[in-house]
Design a protein around this motif. Structure first.
Motif, short mmCIF file in Angstrom:
data_model
loop_
_atom_site.label_atom_id
_atom_site.label_comp_id
_atom_site.label_asym_id
_atom_site.label_seq_id
_atom_site.Cartn_x
_atom_site.Cartn_y
_atom_site.Cartn_z
N UNK A 112 -4.58 -22.51 -1.78
CA UNK A 112 -4.49 -23.09 -0.54
C UNK A 112 -5.93 -23.79 -0.36
N UNK A 113 -6.99 -23.04 -0.55
CA UNK A 113 -8.16 -23.68 -0.38
C UNK A 113 -8.49 -24.75 -1.46
N UNK A 114 -8.16 -24.48 -2.69
CA UNK A 114 -8.40 -25.70 -3.59
C UNK A 114 -7.23 -26.88 -3.07
N UNK A 115 -6.06 -26.74 -2.56
CA UNK A 115 -5.60 -27.62 -2.16
C UNK A 115 -6.04 -28.59 -1.03
N UNK A 116 -6.48 -27.86 -0.11
CA UNK A 116 -7.40 -28.48 0.99
C UNK A 116 -8.55 -29.03 0.78
N UNK A 117 -9.31 -28.51 -0.32
CA UNK A 117 -10.37 -29.08 -0.44
C UNK A 117 -10.32 -30.55 -1.36
N UNK A 118 -9.04 -30.74 -2.19
CA UNK A 118 -8.94 -31.79 -2.73
C UNK A 118 -8.12 -32.75 -2.00
N UNK A 119 -7.66 -32.56 -0.65
CA UNK A 119 -7.25 -33.42 0.56
C UNK A 119 -8.38 -33.99 0.76
N UNK A 120 -9.36 -33.17 1.31
CA UNK A 120 -10.73 -33.68 1.64
C UNK A 120 -11.46 -34.88 0.51
N UNK A 121 -11.57 -34.55 -0.38
CA UNK A 121 -12.10 -35.42 -1.35
C UNK A 121 -11.40 -36.60 -1.50
N UNK A 122 -9.94 -36.60 -1.30
CA UNK A 122 -9.28 -37.77 -0.98
C UNK A 122 -9.77 -38.87 0.10
N UNK A 123 -9.60 -38.04 0.87
CA UNK A 123 -10.04 -38.77 2.25
C UNK A 123 -11.60 -39.23 2.28
N UNK A 124 -12.39 -38.32 1.65
CA UNK A 124 -13.87 -39.18 1.61
C UNK A 124 -13.79 -40.34 0.67
N UNK A 125 -13.15 -40.38 -0.16
CA UNK A 125 -12.96 -41.46 -1.38
C UNK A 125 -11.76 -42.39 -1.09
N UNK A 126 -11.25 -42.44 0.10
CA UNK A 126 -9.98 -43.09 0.20
C UNK A 126 -10.04 -44.54 -0.04
N UNK A 127 -11.11 -45.37 0.39
CA UNK A 127 -11.16 -46.78 -0.07
C UNK A 127 -11.33 -46.75 -1.52
N UNK A 128 -11.93 -45.90 -2.42
CA UNK A 128 -11.99 -45.96 -3.66
C UNK A 128 -10.87 -45.90 -4.28
N UNK A 129 -10.14 -44.86 -3.93
CA UNK A 129 -8.66 -44.60 -4.39
C UNK A 129 -7.86 -45.93 -4.21
N UNK A 130 -8.05 -46.80 -3.18
CA UNK A 130 -7.27 -47.97 -2.96
C UNK A 130 -7.62 -49.10 -3.78
N UNK A 131 -8.77 -48.96 -4.76
CA UNK A 131 -9.08 -50.16 -5.77
C UNK A 131 -8.22 -49.78 -6.98
N UNK A 132 -8.15 -50.82 -7.60
CA UNK A 132 -7.43 -51.08 -8.71
C UNK A 132 -8.14 -50.16 -9.86
N UNK A 133 -7.27 -49.08 -10.52
CA UNK A 133 -8.03 -48.31 -11.54
C UNK A 133 -6.64 -47.55 -12.39
N UNK A 134 -7.07 -47.25 -13.28
CA UNK A 134 -5.86 -46.54 -14.47
C UNK A 134 -5.40 -45.33 -13.51
N UNK A 135 -4.03 -45.34 -13.69
CA UNK A 135 -3.64 -43.91 -12.89
C UNK A 135 -4.26 -42.74 -13.63
N UNK A 136 -4.52 -42.54 -14.70
CA UNK A 136 -5.14 -41.21 -15.33
C UNK A 136 -6.43 -41.16 -14.57
N UNK A 137 -7.19 -42.27 -14.38
CA UNK A 137 -8.63 -41.93 -13.67
C UNK A 137 -8.47 -41.42 -12.29
N UNK A 138 -7.32 -41.80 -11.59
CA UNK A 138 -7.14 -41.29 -10.36
C UNK A 138 -6.91 -39.80 -10.43
N UNK A 139 -5.90 -39.60 -11.28
CA UNK A 139 -5.35 -38.15 -11.62
C UNK A 139 -6.69 -37.19 -11.92
N UNK A 140 -7.51 -37.75 -12.65
CA UNK A 140 -8.61 -36.84 -13.44
C UNK A 140 -9.60 -36.40 -12.27
N UNK A 141 -9.77 -37.10 -11.02
CA UNK A 141 -10.25 -36.75 -9.83
C UNK A 141 -9.82 -35.50 -9.30
#
Length: 253
Positions: A112-141
């Protein structure tokens, strides 16, 4: 569980593992996502970032012994070492026994902690995840992936790397809180620098599975597949390595 309640243990592992993944996934995002200030920071930035993430997580999860990792919990269970302990008047007293029921409490909290931490990391970098990038790069985060895909050899790498971690934990202090956060952090940096190249060194089933689930459910722009065909490697490999590390530690040390 003696002087530590089940709820305290559960929350301790949730918070500690959550911080671990927030900062760990965060340093990966900083190094590889487009237009980040840390873009192209390199492998050693990621290694040290993960090490410092462990440092923070261990401090935060002191009540539960700061496992932050089902492989560590399983290794201590196999070795039948206390999951957490405290010192009173110079005498070490076990407060969380290595029972199967407690094992499940730790596993659930870490995931559960790992899931929540990942969600928070996504929110912190939301605008960067919105940029065009290879899907594998986004998964690697969020989760690990092999440099050269060979399921059997990738599995072997994860077993070996996790064995080193858990053997050291059992031998050096039985629980990370007894070792000192900096010591654990440096071991993780060393494992990443030495053995992390083939698979990205999950060495922690929750670290990979929780964020991979987050990747699957979050509305990440252009995210692509969550690569579930590989997901068993960073789950089973660390569990096998953790069990072997705990067994070897209890016998050899």
């Amino acid at each position: 569980m003696g002087s530590v309640t089940t709820l305290q243990v559960f929350l301790s592992e949730v918070v500690g593992t959550g911080l671990l993944i927030l900062l760990g996934a965060g340093v990966v995002a900083n190094a590889i996502l487009p237009r980040s200030k840390g873009f192209d920071g390199g492998w050693l930035l990621i290694n040290f970032g993960w090490g410092l993430a462990v440092f923070v997580g261990v401090y935060a999860a002191f009540r539960s012994g700061a496992h932050l990792n089902p492989a560590v919990t399983l290794g201590l269970f196999v070795a039948q070492e206390p999951f957490a302990s405290r010192t009173v008047d110079g005498e070490t007293m076990a407060t969380v026994d290595p029972t199967f029921a407690n094992l499940l409490v730790y596993f659930g909290a870490e995931l559960l902690g790992a899931f929540l931490g990942a969600v928070l990391a996504y929110l912190a970098y939301k605008k960067h995840f919105d940029e065009d990038a290879d899907p594998a790069t986004k998964l690697a985060v969020f989760s690990t992936g092999p440099a050269v895909r060979s399921y059997s050899w990738n599995f072997v790498t994860e077993v070996i790397a996790t064995f080193v971690l858990v053997f050291w934990v059992v031998g050096a202090g039985m629980t990370p809180s007894g070792l000192g956060p900096l010591a654990v952090a440096l071991v993780v940096v060393g494992i990443g620098a030495s053995l992390g190249g083939p698979t990205g060194y999950a060495i922690n089933p929750a670290r990979d599975l929780g964020p991979r689930i987050a990747h699957a459910v979050l509305p990440i722009r252009g995210k692509g597949s969550s690569d579930w065909s590989y997901a068993w490697v960073p789950i089973l490999g660390p569990l096998v390595g953790g069990a072997l590390g705990g067994l070897a530690g209890s016998i050899y040390l």
